[in-house]
Design an enzyme around this catalytic site. Structure first.
Site, PDB file in Angstrom:
ATOM      1  N   ARG A   1       0.864  -1.176   0.000  1.00 49.57           N
ATOM      2  CA  ARG A   1       0.000   0.000   0.000  1.00 49.57           C
ATOM      3  C   ARG A   1       0.906   1.232   0.000  1.00 49.57           C
ATOM      4  O   ARG A   1       2.127   1.114   0.086  1.00 49.57           O
ATOM      5  CB  ARG A   1      -1.037   0.015   1.154  1.00 49.57           C
ATOM      6  CG  ARG A   1      -0.689  -0.677   2.424  1.00 49.57           C
ATOM      7  CD  ARG A   1       0.345  -0.026   3.262  1.00 49.57           C
ATOM      8  NE  ARG A   1       0.111   1.380   3.426  1.00 49.57           N
ATOM      9  CZ  ARG A   1       1.044   2.260   3.679  1.00 49.57           C
ATOM     10  NH1 ARG A   1       2.322   1.890   3.794  1.00 49.57           N
ATOM     11  NH2 ARG A   1       0.759   3.534   3.807  1.00 49.57           N
ATOM     12  N   GLY A   2       0.253   2.406  -0.086  1.00 49.16           N
ATOM     13  CA  GLY A   2       1.039   3.616  -0.276  1.00 49.16           C
ATOM     14  C   GLY A   2       1.141   3.861  -1.779  1.00 49.16           C
ATOM     15  O   GLY A   2       1.498   2.946  -2.537  1.00 49.16           O
ATOM     16  N   ALA A   3       0.824   5.090  -2.185  1.00 50.35           N
ATOM     17  CA  ALA A   3       0.668   5.360  -3.619  1.00 50.35           C
ATOM     18  C   ALA A   3       1.897   4.996  -4.471  1.00 50.35           C
ATOM     19  O   ALA A   3       1.761   4.274  -5.467  1.00 50.35           O
ATOM     20  CB  ALA A   3       0.286   6.831  -3.800  1.00 50.35           C
TER      21      ALA A   3
ATOM     22  N   ARG B   1      -7.006  -0.316  -6.881  1.00 46.75           N
ATOM     23  CA  ARG B   1      -7.395   0.694  -5.878  1.00 46.75           C
ATOM     24  C   ARG B   1      -7.637   1.995  -6.642  1.00 46.75           C
ATOM     25  O   ARG B   1      -6.852   2.343  -7.519  1.00 46.75           O
ATOM     26  CB  ARG B   1      -6.324   0.859  -4.798  1.00 46.75           C
ATOM     27  CG  ARG B   1      -6.266  -0.351  -3.856  1.00 46.75           C
ATOM     28  CD  ARG B   1      -5.415  -0.081  -2.639  1.00 46.75           C
ATOM     29  NE  ARG B   1      -6.065   0.804  -1.686  1.00 46.75           N
ATOM     30  CZ  ARG B   1      -5.409   1.370  -0.663  1.00 46.75           C
ATOM     31  NH1 ARG B   1      -4.121   1.167  -0.487  1.00 46.75           N
ATOM     32  NH2 ARG B   1      -6.061   2.155   0.183  1.00 46.75           N
TER      33      ARG B   1
ATOM     34  N   GLN C   1      -2.334   2.500  10.028  1.00 43.33           N
ATOM     35  CA  GLN C   1      -1.016   2.526   9.359  1.00 43.33           C
ATOM     36  C   GLN C   1       0.016   3.295  10.188  1.00 43.33           C
ATOM     37  O   GLN C   1       1.209   3.023  10.099  1.00 43.33           O
ATOM     38  CB  GLN C   1      -1.122   3.171   7.962  1.00 43.33           C
ATOM     39  CG  GLN C   1      -1.833   2.340   6.928  1.00 43.33           C
ATOM     40  CD  GLN C   1      -3.295   2.682   6.835  1.00 43.33           C
ATOM     41  OE1 GLN C   1      -3.923   3.047   7.832  1.00 43.33           O
ATOM     42  NE2 GLN C   1      -3.861   2.547   5.666  1.00 43.33           N
TER      43      GLN C   1
ATOM     44  N   ASP D   1      -1.932  10.749  -2.285  1.00 44.30           N
ATOM     45  CA  ASP D   1      -2.322   9.682  -3.215  1.00 44.30           C
ATOM     46  C   ASP D   1      -2.631  10.248  -4.589  1.00 44.30           C
ATOM     47  O   ASP D   1      -2.540   9.543  -5.588  1.00 44.30           O
ATOM     48  CB  ASP D   1      -3.535   8.904  -2.698  1.00 44.30           C
ATOM     49  CG  ASP D   1      -3.054   7.798  -1.776  1.00 44.30           C
ATOM     50  OD1 ASP D   1      -2.685   8.111  -0.629  1.00 44.30           O
ATOM     51  OD2 ASP D   1      -3.003   6.638  -2.222  1.00 44.30           O
TER      52      ASP D   1
ATOM     53  N   ASN E   1      -5.394  12.328   0.334  1.00 41.67           N
ATOM     54  CA  ASN E   1      -4.501  11.493   1.149  1.00 41.67           C
ATOM     55  C   ASN E   1      -5.382  10.781   2.169  1.00 41.67           C
ATOM     56  O   ASN E   1      -6.597  11.001   2.247  1.00 41.67           O
ATOM     57  CB  ASN E   1      -3.421  12.365   1.818  1.00 41.67           C
ATOM     58  CG  ASN E   1      -2.315  11.515   2.419  1.00 41.67           C
ATOM     59  OD1 ASN E   1      -1.746  10.655   1.754  1.00 41.67           O
ATOM     60  ND2 ASN E   1      -2.005  11.731   3.687  1.00 41.67           N
ATOM     61  N   LYS E   2      -4.769   9.934   2.950  1.00 42.33           N
ATOM     62  CA  LYS E   2      -5.506   9.100   3.913  1.00 42.33           C
ATOM     63  C   LYS E   2      -6.532   9.912   4.694  1.00 42.33           C
ATOM     64  O   LYS E   2      -6.258  11.037   5.123  1.00 42.33           O
ATOM     65  CB  LYS E   2      -4.495   8.441   4.853  1.00 42.33           C
ATOM     66  CG  LYS E   2      -5.039   7.511   5.894  1.00 42.33           C
ATOM     67  CD  LYS E   2      -5.969   6.443   5.376  1.00 42.33           C
ATOM     68  CE  LYS E   2      -5.389   5.603   4.273  1.00 42.33           C
ATOM     69  NZ  LYS E   2      -6.415   4.811   3.551  1.00 42.33           N
TER      70      LYS E   2
HETATM   71  O1  MRU Z   1      -4.508   3.296   2.251  1.00 42.01           O
HETATM   72  P1  MRU Z   1      -3.033   3.474   2.167  1.00 42.01           P
HETATM   73  O2  MRU Z   1      -2.290   2.938   3.332  1.00 42.01           O
HETATM   74  O3  MRU Z   1      -2.477   2.996   0.854  1.00 42.01           O
HETATM   75  O4  MRU Z   1      -2.846   5.053   2.191  1.00 42.01           O
HETATM   76  C1  MRU Z   1      -1.566   5.582   2.051  1.00 42.01           C
HETATM   77  C2  MRU Z   1      -1.519   7.044   2.220  1.00 42.01           C
HETATM   78  O5  MRU Z   1      -2.502   7.702   2.425  1.00 42.01           O
HETATM   79  C3  MRU Z   1      -0.183   7.667   2.026  1.00 42.01           C
HETATM   80  O6  MRU Z   1      -0.075   8.844   2.772  1.00 42.01           O
HETATM   81  C4  MRU Z   1       0.004   8.015   0.545  1.00 42.01           C
HETATM   82  O7  MRU Z   1      -0.242   6.902  -0.264  1.00 42.01           O
HETATM   83  C5  MRU Z   1       1.340   8.523   0.272  1.00 42.01           C
HETATM   84  S1  MRU Z   1       2.560   7.293   0.480  1.00 42.01           S
HETATM   85  C6  MRU Z   1       4.075   7.932   0.186  1.00 42.01           C
END
Ligand code: MRU
Length: 371
Positions: free
Chosen positions: A55-57, A96, A209, A250, A260-261
């Site tokens: 996970r994470g963009a 996603r 997270q 994201d 973002n999250k």
């Molecule tokens: O749902 P996730 O854990 O994939 O969400 C991740 C985030 O919101 C991060 O802040 C974002 O992807 C940037 S990661 C460098």
């Protein structure tokens, strides 16, 4: 992949001597177990992205790029391969919805292989393109660290008697990228340069997270940090205990609006109200050049069970899920929110810092002006 100290510092790699196997840390088990998982097929990739094993963009973007390569390999001898490939790549792109990086990576791959008639060549080009894309993302994160470091240095020089206190939300460290991270890259660099920092880590419900991943990363690196509940940040800012907020992205639209999250927006509001600088760190693969603003960013909705249950380590050492809500309660589980560019002090990118608006972004990336 473990370094010489035998701790992980990289979230995805090619299995040693086996270019057909991609290995990842299965993030669902952290911080309790360090599980490495093989991705052998496109289905493995789709599952890993949608189940959030990765996970994470930026990381899901790189995983998707390798997913296209694995797709070509997988259907090599299938008589109906073109149809299968198209369908599978569409599934990878849609695994996603919020992070633009998935689409960025898939388009990059399609561009690289379109026009090639030799199938073996296509496979080789897809592999090389994925490797190159991964390297670009690693380099972008390294640069983000360098470009963000002066923000921390300046704050430290203003008040050298105490650590710089940085709040972050979710996980935007190396687990979310390949190496170093985005929001955490300047933090790690400051730590390496012996600039004292203390990180306020939002727990980041529902999947935690912050608690499970950011706190684990920071512990491994020996960076001072405290976990806080998601509702604490505003209070700390009122108390003058936050010098800087840095989050990831994201998807950032041309006017700086940033998905973002979920919960990032509330932190930005509190930061604005308290005069705390709020920065978003992102590689350019997280900018959606087709969107003027954030209104049309698709917001992922996930299984309500992520809200109704919580997962942790039981007294007997087992990872267990327990229910925390009444049986008859329903839940809504939005994965992301959009922080308007006007609430963001600036963006930290691989090309430098800029204002979170069209002019600022295009000044750093003039080649995108004509799109
Ligand atoms: O749902 P996730 O854990 O994939 O969400 C991740 C985030 O919101 C991060 O802040 C974002 O992807 C940037 S990661 C460098």
């Amino acid at each position: 992949m473990k370094n010489e100290n035998q701790s992980f510092s990289r979230s995805l790699w090619i299995s040693r001597g086996k270019s057909k196997v991609i290995q990842i840390i299965d993030q669902r088990f952290l911080p309790f177990r360090e599980v490495v998982c093989d991705l052998n097929t496109p289905e493995d990739v789709i599952r890993a992205i949608s189940n959030m094993q990765v996970r994470g963009a930026p990381l899901i973007g790189v995983t998707a790029a390798f997913g296209v390569y694995l797709t070509l390999l997988h259907f090599k001898d299938n008589p109906d391969r073109e149809a299968h490939i198209e369908k599978t790549i569409r599934k990878i792109r849609q695994a996603r919805p919020t992070a633009i990086n998935l689409k960025t990576a898939v388009y990059l791959q399609l561009n690289a292989i379109s026009g090639l008639s030799n199938y073996e060549k296509k496979i080789e080009v897809a592999f090389q393109t994925a490797l190159k894309y991964m390297d670009t993302e690693i380099e972008a994160c390294r640069k983000i660290g360098e470009n963000g470091l002066p923000l921390i240095e300046t704050l430290y020089n203003k008040n050298p008697s105490r650590p710089v206190r940085i709040l972050t939300h979710c996980n935007a460290g190396w687990l979310a990228t390949i190496e170093k991270g985005t929001a955490l890259a300047p933090v790690y660099l400051a730590h390496e340069k012996n600039i004292p920092v203390h990180v306020w880590v939002d727990e980041t419900r529902p999947r935690n997270q912050g608690t499970r991943l950011t706190a684990w990363e920071l512990s491994q690196a020996g960076v001072s940090h405290s976990l806080i509940t998601d509702n604490t940040g505003g209070f700390l800012m009122q108390q003058g205990k936050v010098d800087l907020v840095i989050t990831g992205s994201d998807r950032t639209a041309l006017n700086g609006d940033t998905a973002n999250k979920i919960g990032t927006y509330l932190k930005a509001l509190a930061a604005k109200d308290n005069g705390v600088p709020f920065f978003v760190a992102l590689p350019s693969s997280s900018i959606d050049w087709s969107l003027e603003n954030g209104d049309k960013i698709p917001i992922e909705k996930r299984d309500p069970d992520e809200v109704l249950f919580i997962e942790g380590l039981s007294a007997s050492g087992k990872i267990e899920k327990i229910k925390i809500a009444p049986d008859k309660s329903m839940a809504e589980n939005y994965g992301f929110d959009v922080t308007p560019g006007r609430l963001i002090t600036g963006l930290i990118t691989e090309k430098g810092l800029c204002k979170a608006n069209r002019k600022g972004i295009l000044k750093l990336f003039p080649e995108k002006s004509g799109l």
